[in-house]
Design a protein around this motif. Structure first.
Motif, mmCIF file in Angstrom:
data_model
loop_
_atom_site.group_PDB
_atom_site.id
_atom_site.type_symbol
_atom_site.label_atom_id
_atom_site.label_comp_id
_atom_site.label_asym_id
_atom_site.label_seq_id
_atom_site.Cartn_x
_atom_site.Cartn_y
_atom_site.Cartn_z
ATOM 1 N N CYS A 185 0.872 -1.319 -0.026
ATOM 2 C CA CYS A 185 0.024 0.026 0.026
ATOM 3 C C CYS A 185 0.860 1.241 -0.069
ATOM 4 N N ASN A 187 -0.637 4.306 0.450
ATOM 5 C CA ASN A 187 -1.329 5.504 1.059
ATOM 6 C C ASN A 187 -0.829 6.196 2.234
ATOM 7 N N TYR A 188 -0.226 5.398 3.141
ATOM 8 C CA TYR A 188 0.068 5.917 4.419
ATOM 9 C C TYR A 188 -0.972 6.820 5.221
ATOM 10 N N CYS A 189 -2.026 6.273 5.359
ATOM 11 C CA CYS A 189 -2.974 6.602 6.235
ATOM 12 C C CYS A 189 -2.247 6.927 7.650
ATOM 13 N N TYR A 191 -2.910 6.518 10.567
ATOM 14 C CA TYR A 191 -2.839 5.440 11.792
ATOM 15 C C TYR A 191 -2.487 4.301 11.597
ATOM 16 N N CYS A 192 -2.141 3.965 10.125
ATOM 17 C CA CYS A 192 -2.092 2.429 9.660
ATOM 18 C C CYS A 192 -0.565 1.999 9.528
ATOM 19 N N VAL A 194 0.237 -0.782 8.104
ATOM 20 C CA VAL A 194 0.213 -1.905 6.725
ATOM 21 C C VAL A 194 1.262 -1.423 5.845
ATOM 22 N N PRO A 195 1.370 -0.208 5.326
ATOM 23 C CA PRO A 195 2.376 0.078 4.651
ATOM 24 C C PRO A 195 3.849 -0.237 4.969
ATOM 25 N N GLN A 229 -5.125 -3.582 -0.983
ATOM 26 C CA GLN A 229 -5.397 -2.725 0.111
ATOM 27 C C GLN A 229 -6.294 -1.690 -0.162
ATOM 28 N N HIS A 265 -10.795 2.196 -1.927
ATOM 29 C CA HIS A 265 -10.499 3.641 -1.166
ATOM 30 C C HIS A 265 -11.161 4.652 -1.908
ATOM 31 N N ARG A 304 -6.535 10.919 4.388
ATOM 32 C CA ARG A 304 -7.469 9.953 3.573
ATOM 33 C C ARG A 304 -7.321 10.634 2.269
HETATM 34 FE FE1 SF4 Z 1 -3.510 1.575 3.088
HETATM 35 FE FE2 SF4 Z 1 -5.836 0.986 3.973
HETATM 36 FE FE3 SF4 Z 1 -3.754 1.141 5.635
HETATM 37 FE FE4 SF4 Z 1 -4.813 3.337 4.322
HETATM 38 S S1 SF4 Z 1 -5.986 1.931 5.910
HETATM 39 S S2 SF4 Z 1 -2.541 2.950 4.723
HETATM 40 S S3 SF4 Z 1 -5.308 2.630 2.420
HETATM 41 S S4 SF4 Z 1 -3.839 -0.393 4.072
#
Ligand code: SF4
Ligand code: SAH
Ligand code: F3S
Length: 468
Positions: A185, A187-189, A191-192, A194-195, A229, A265, A304
């Motif tokens: 991913c 996007n680097y939200c 809070y997240c 995952v990236p 994602q 997204h 976002r």
């Molecule tokens: Fe990526 Fe989803 Fe996490 Fe945002 S919430 S950084 S779109 S995985």
């Protein structure tokens, strides 16, 4: 014609040759594996590849953890409670390892990509001998050979993330399958995590995806869920293709009845995608569209890249193009700086949209993410109270939404029967994700039926089969 990088075919071949050598050693000993998966569909999908490799290496699947010769936890770290639970789970295997010194205990997945975690696990738990990250699954044969040779192995992602095609798979479900379209991913939200644990976004080629979907559907699968994602940014890293084109390309695969996808997204769900959902007969009328918050200040701080008004506009357009469409969403309460008034904006958005279901979370700070360093963290008890309030609202909205379905008719994919109370009570989903219960023969599970809704129940619908 792609930019995405691939693990060279020769490397995959080398790993498969290793697998075949292991088979000669493992198969005659009737060894078994048990893989326990935490987290999202990405991990479920990865576990299918892991099981495929283990199977090719000569293992069969164990019915229980207690009798397995290899136990593997595939971990998630998107929220914080997971770590404590994992440590407990690993600790609980100490006795089993003492009773069976040949037992292999392994830990893999997203949490193992967190800084220092792989080392920490090996140090703290001498009975763990295998640790690996999210993008090195293709090296499992090599890791397994080392572990069987008495080594302790920890392998996390290489800098240069690439896609591994052509690995063996073991999928349990005979009716539905997940198919990756992107990994990682961008996007680097704020809070997240995952990236950080899954790396930059990279797309598989349209041709590879189509080939996989065709093979699955030729083997009896009728429902495909495309995974990414952010599926809408599919092919941003390729020279050609787009998510809308991919939906159109897959729509006519023979035997395919249902094409699903997640997650979408909102910032990338454009008019072409709306058209593709409306015009392709097998694309299901359901969009999982995480909103996260109904307040513009919070959305901005979350990075976002859409506003509340833009989100609502996508919902409006999709409803106009596809009248029976349903939406599900993800929402975080108690993001840093969220005031009571801002939280009310989330409630009013949920009231306005009327989601079929909402997956709601209390914000959980993740080390290394931007939001974890924000100063205005919300107290736990406030998050908890907001979560309860939001959930109560969603329960009311679900009941309201269900009431609209009286008399609705459509095709249901029968997913199971109520084994605990009444085997002849079947359940399944309409294409738009609404679940319906109806009487029928349990051997109909995994087939399709036309069902009319008679009345709503709290979380689902009650119906009857029509046209035999
Ligand atoms: Fe990526 Fe989803 Fe996490 Fe945002 S919430 S950084 S779109 S995985
Ligand atoms: N890529 C997907 C979701 C990945 S994580 C998407 O963008 O929609 C699934 C959900 O977990 C997110 O949508 C978010 O609602 C929630 N989540 C992620 N990080 C979180 C955190 N730090 N605290 C609480 N919830 C979180
Ligand atoms: Fe999924 Fe959890 Fe990893 S949500 S991507 S398994 S951190």
């Amino acid at each position: 014609m792609t930019n995405s990088k691939y693990i060279p075919e020769e490397e995959i071949q080398r790993q498969m040759t290793l697998c075949d050598a292991l088979y000669k050693e493992i198969h005659p000993r009737h060894l078994t594996f048990f893989v326990e998966t935490f987290g999202c569909q990405m991990n479920v999908r990865d576990s299918e590849t892991i099981k495929g490799i283990l199977f090719r290496a000569g293992y069969s699947e164990s019915e229980s953890k207690e009798t397995a010769d290899l136990i593997l936890f595939n971990t998630c770290c998107v929220r914080d409670h997971a770590e404590k639970r994992l440590m407990g789970n690993i600790g609980a295997l100490r006795e089993q390892k003492e009773a069976n010194p040949a037992l292999i205990v392994g830990i893999c997945g997203c949490m193992m990509q967190q800084e220092g975690m792989a080392k920490k696990i090996l140090k703290r738990f001498p009975h763990v001998s295998l640790v690996f990250g999210t993008n090195v699954v293709f090296r499992l044969p090599q890791m397994l050979a080392a572990v069987l040779g008495g080594e302790r192995v920890a392998l996390t992602n290489e800098e240069d993330f690439a896609i591994a095609e052509g690995l063996p798979q073991l999928r349990d479900n005979v009716r539905s399958a997940f198919v990756n379209i992107t990994f990682g991913c961008n996007n680097y939200c704020t809070y997240c995590i995952v990236p950080f644990v899954r790396g930059r976004e990279r797309s598989r080629s349209m041709a590879d995806i189509r080939t996989e979907v065709e093979a699955l559907c030729a083997n009896g699968i009728t429902e495909i869920t495309l995974l990414g994602q952010n599926v809408n940014s599919y092919a941003n890293d390729l020279e050609e293709g787009s998510f809308a084109e991919l939906l159109t390309l897959l729509n006519d695969v023979s035997n395919l009845k249902r094409l699903r996808f997640m997650s979408s997204h909102p910032k990338d769900l454009n008019d072409d995608v709306i058209m593709a959902i409306a015009s392709n007969s097998h694309v299901c009328h359901h969009v999982h569209l995480p909103v996260q918050s109904g307040n513009d200040t919070i959305l901005k701080r979350m990075n976002r890249k859409y506003t509340r008004a833009q989100y609502l506009e996508i919902i409006r357009k999709l409803r106009a193009a596809v009248p029976d469409i349903e939406f599900t969403t993800d929402i975080i309460v108690g993001f840093p700086g969220e005031t009571e008034e801002m939280f009310r904006d989330t409630l009013s958005l949920v009231e306005e949209v009327g989601f079929a279901a909402a997956f709601t979370f209390a914000y959980s700070p993740r080390v290394g993410t931007a939001a974890a360093a924000m100063h205005d963290q919300v107290p736990e008890e406030v998050k908890k109270r907001r979560l309860q309030e939001l959930n109560a609202l969603q329960v009311r909205k679900t009941v309201e939404n269900n009431a609209k379905y009286i008399g609705y008719e459509g095709e249901v994919l029968i997913e199971g029967c109520d084994v605990r109370t009444d085997e002849t009570l079947l359940y399944g989903k309409y294409p738009n994700i609404k679940m319906v219960y109806f009487p029928g023969n349990p051997d109909r599970v995994n087939t399709y039926a036309k069902v009319r809704v008679l009345r709503p129940s709290k979380n689902s619908l009650i119906g009857e089969e029509i046209d035999g």
